[in-house]
Design a protein around this motif. Structure first.
Motif, PDB file in Angstrom:
ATOM      1  N   ARG A 165       2.781   8.257   8.819  1.00 64.44           N
ATOM      2  CA  ARG A 165       2.459   7.669   7.514  1.00 64.44           C
ATOM      3  C   ARG A 165       1.645   8.634   6.647  1.00 64.44           C
ATOM      4  N   TRP A 166       0.698   9.418   7.286  1.00 67.57           N
ATOM      5  CA  TRP A 166      -0.164  10.302   6.492  1.00 67.57           C
ATOM      6  C   TRP A 166       0.605  11.447   5.832  1.00 67.57           C
ATOM      7  N   GLU A 167       1.861  11.663   6.287  1.00 69.59           N
ATOM      8  CA  GLU A 167       2.670  12.736   5.678  1.00 69.59           C
ATOM      9  C   GLU A 167       3.416  12.261   4.424  1.00 69.59           C
ATOM     10  N   LEU A 168       3.309  10.953   4.153  1.00 67.22           N
ATOM     11  CA  LEU A 168       4.147  10.350   3.106  1.00 67.22           C
ATOM     12  C   LEU A 168       4.027  11.059   1.747  1.00 67.22           C
ATOM     13  N   SER A 169       2.787  11.207   1.256  1.00 64.94           N
ATOM     14  CA  SER A 169       2.598  11.789  -0.077  1.00 64.94           C
ATOM     15  C   SER A 169       3.195  13.177  -0.151  1.00 64.94           C
ATOM     16  N   ARG A 170       2.932  13.979   0.914  1.00 68.41           N
ATOM     17  CA  ARG A 170       3.421  15.360   0.897  1.00 68.41           C
ATOM     18  C   ARG A 170       4.959  15.385   0.894  1.00 68.41           C
ATOM     19  N   ARG A 177      17.585  11.226  -6.268  1.00 68.02           N
ATOM     20  CA  ARG A 177      16.192  10.823  -6.037  1.00 68.02           C
ATOM     21  C   ARG A 177      16.094   9.319  -5.796  1.00 68.02           C
ATOM     22  N   MET A 178      16.997   8.809  -4.944  1.00 67.12           N
ATOM     23  CA  MET A 178      16.952   7.385  -4.603  1.00 67.12           C
ATOM     24  C   MET A 178      16.719   7.245  -3.092  1.00 67.12           C
ATOM     25  N   PHE A 179      15.657   6.535  -2.749  1.00 64.94           N
ATOM     26  CA  PHE A 179      15.240   6.451  -1.352  1.00 64.94           C
ATOM     27  C   PHE A 179      14.855   5.025  -0.979  1.00 64.94           C
ATOM     28  N   VAL A 180      14.881   4.777   0.335  1.00 63.31           N
ATOM     29  CA  VAL A 180      14.327   3.517   0.839  1.00 63.31           C
ATOM     30  C   VAL A 180      13.274   3.874   1.882  1.00 63.31           C
ATOM     31  N   VAL A 181      12.124   3.223   1.834  1.00 63.47           N
ATOM     32  CA  VAL A 181      11.116   3.394   2.877  1.00 63.47           C
ATOM     33  C   VAL A 181      11.168   2.149   3.751  1.00 63.47           C
ATOM     34  N   ARG A 239       0.836  -1.213   0.000  1.00 60.59           N
ATOM     35  CA  ARG A 239       0.000   0.000   0.000  1.00 60.59           C
ATOM     36  C   ARG A 239       0.867   1.259   0.000  1.00 60.59           C
ATOM     37  N   VAL A 240       1.958   1.213   0.756  1.00 59.76           N
ATOM     38  CA  VAL A 240       2.872   2.366   0.781  1.00 59.76           C
ATOM     39  C   VAL A 240       3.450   2.607  -0.622  1.00 59.76           C
ATOM     40  N   ALA A 241       3.829   1.522  -1.296  1.00 57.21           N
ATOM     41  CA  ALA A 241       4.416   1.667  -2.636  1.00 57.21           C
ATOM     42  C   ALA A 241       3.417   2.334  -3.581  1.00 57.21           C
TER      43      ALA A 241
END
Ligand code: HAM
Length: 431
Positions: free
Chosen positions: A418-423, A387-391, A341-343
């Protein structure tokens, strides 16, 4: 392990990131061609053999020794297309649009097949990007087509290419030139290879395809099609050169350029690249005002080109724009569904980025070490290191409703709701 099955000689498999580069170059092509009013056509890879013997010419190398020809189950002779111009002309006649509104602008991107000796840049299955313009008899046809071609080549980063160009005139020019060539070479025929003797007797123009240095030397002071050009073809050629000059397209006249296909009339051209060696052209094309009629259609002038895609990509400076890359790392199988879901959220917030989930859920240590390897290969894989990240999604994060966001370039990591993820992902993209 020795593989039991191998790709057929002269064919090859392409993988990412090379396939990404091909796809990106093809999108540039589609954009440039569409901007010139050209629309894509797809014709079958299989055609009746006679289409090519009639159009490309029975005595050409392509038809004589390079076609993949076989009988189908009912004994009809079929051929894997060695080029696409004949198929496009056939399709245009068959659909009935050869008598419709003109000009007609079509392009194609697809595989072609020739039984050639495989070597660098030369394959038995190879890609072509081609364009065909129907219904324009005047030099503006060549001008528009070459202007479009150069817009594409420029978009791929080429700066120093020039067109090698000639006029082969009309059918009368061809037969007068052919006779003169035969006379010029007849005295030397005894020293020719069997193949070149065949060329001399069947179609002396095809001697320009000979690899024999002594034949090539004889051809260098042989007559050229230009010696037999009719007045109107001569004027047409001058006008083509003038229009190309005005469009800023660098041209070099090459009076002995005849090309290896029989359907050409008047203008023929090629673009060579030094990286490929003297014999190998990135592309070739020309005018073929009689082809449609000779295939049973109306009298319809046409001009076109085809670029060898394999060769083009071998020498083009083009690199597709680098993309972002994100790995969503569940700590274990329990966090996997959350990771999926996060992806999905990250994909929405970072369009164009490649977002992967560690589906094997092997834990943080293994996941981070894989991310490190991919980071090291970022340039080759086409990723932008900034722009390379790991969650990271661990049991703690899951319980607290947070995620941990790691920047691979700086090594910094931060845990946030978690709710801040998109922003946060969106903001990262603008940074
Ligand atoms: P062509 O010169 O036979 O022309 O082929 C065009 C290009 O396809 C060549 O310049 C080369 O880059 C590439 N090519 C040919 N054979 C191979 C091969 N075995 N491996 C890799 N690349 C290859 C034509 O095909 C005409 N239909 C062009 C045209 C279109 N004329 C008018 N409209």
């Amino acid at each position: 392990m020795t593989p039991q099955y191998r790709a057929v000689k002269g064919t090859r498999d392409l993988f990412p990131p090379e396939t990404e580069r091909w796809a990106a170059a093809e999108s540039v092509c589609r954009e440039v061609f569409r901007a010139h009013g050209f629309g894509p056509i797809r014709t079958p890879i299989l055609e009746h053999t006679e289409l090519f013997t009639r159009s490309v010419g029975e005595t050409t190398d392509i038809v004589y020794k390079e076609m993949y020809t076989f009988p189908d189950r009912r004994g009809r002779s079929l051929t894997l297309r060695p080029e696409n111009t004949a198929g496009v002309a056939r399709a245009v006649i068959e659909k009935g649009i050869a008598t419709g509104p003109m000009p007609l602008r079509l392009y194609y991107v697809g595989p072609q097949f020739r039984y050639e000796r495989p070597q660098a840049g030369r394959y038995r299955e190879f890609g072509q990007i081609g364009a065909e313009l129907f219904g324009v008899a005047g030099p503006a046809g060549e001008a528009e087509l070459l202007e479009m071609l150069f817009a594409f080549l420029k978009a791929l980063g080429f700066v120093n290419l020039s067109v090698s160009i000639n006029s082969v005139g009309t059918a009368a020019t061809r037969s007068a030139f052919s006779e003169a060539l035969r006379r010029h070479l007849a005295a030397h025929a005894a020293a020719f290879s069997e193949e070149d003797r065949r060329r001399l007797s069947e179609n002396p123009l095809r001697l320009f395809e000979s690899k024999d240095p002594s034949v090539r030397a004889l051809l260098s002071d042989a007559p050229t099609p230009r010696d037999f050009l009719d007045e109107e073809s001569g004027r047409h050629h001058e006008e083509v050169l003038r229009l190309l000059g005005e469009a800023g397209i660098p041209c070099e006249e090459n009076p002995s350029l005849v090309r290896g296909l029989d359907y050409y009339t008047r203008t023929v051209f090629e673009v060579l690249s030094k990286e490929l060696g003297a014999q190998d052209a990135i592309l070739g094309g020309g005018r073929y005002d009689n082809l449609v009629e000779s295939l049973g259609g109306p009298a319809l002038p046409a001009v076109g080109f085809a670029i060898g895609e394999d060769r083009l990509l071998q020498v083009a400076p083009f690199r597709p724009p680098a993309a972002g890359w994100v790995l969503v790392l569940p700590q274990g199988p329990e966090e996997l569904s959350e990771a999926l879901r996060v992806a999905a959220e990250v994909r929405l917030a970072a369009p164009g980025s490649s977002v992967e989930v560690d589906l094997l859920a092997r834990g943080f240590r293994k996941g981070l070490s894989r991310a490190g390897l991919i980071y090291d290969e970022a340039v080759a894989r086409g990723y932008d290191r900034e722009r390379m990240f790991v969650v990271l999604l661990g049991a703690d994060e899951k319980a607290a409703g947070t995620v941990t966001w790691k920047n691979l370039a700086t090594g910094e990591q931060e845990t946030f709701p978690r709710w801040e993820l998109s922003r946060r992902v969106g903001a990262g993209r603008q940074a």
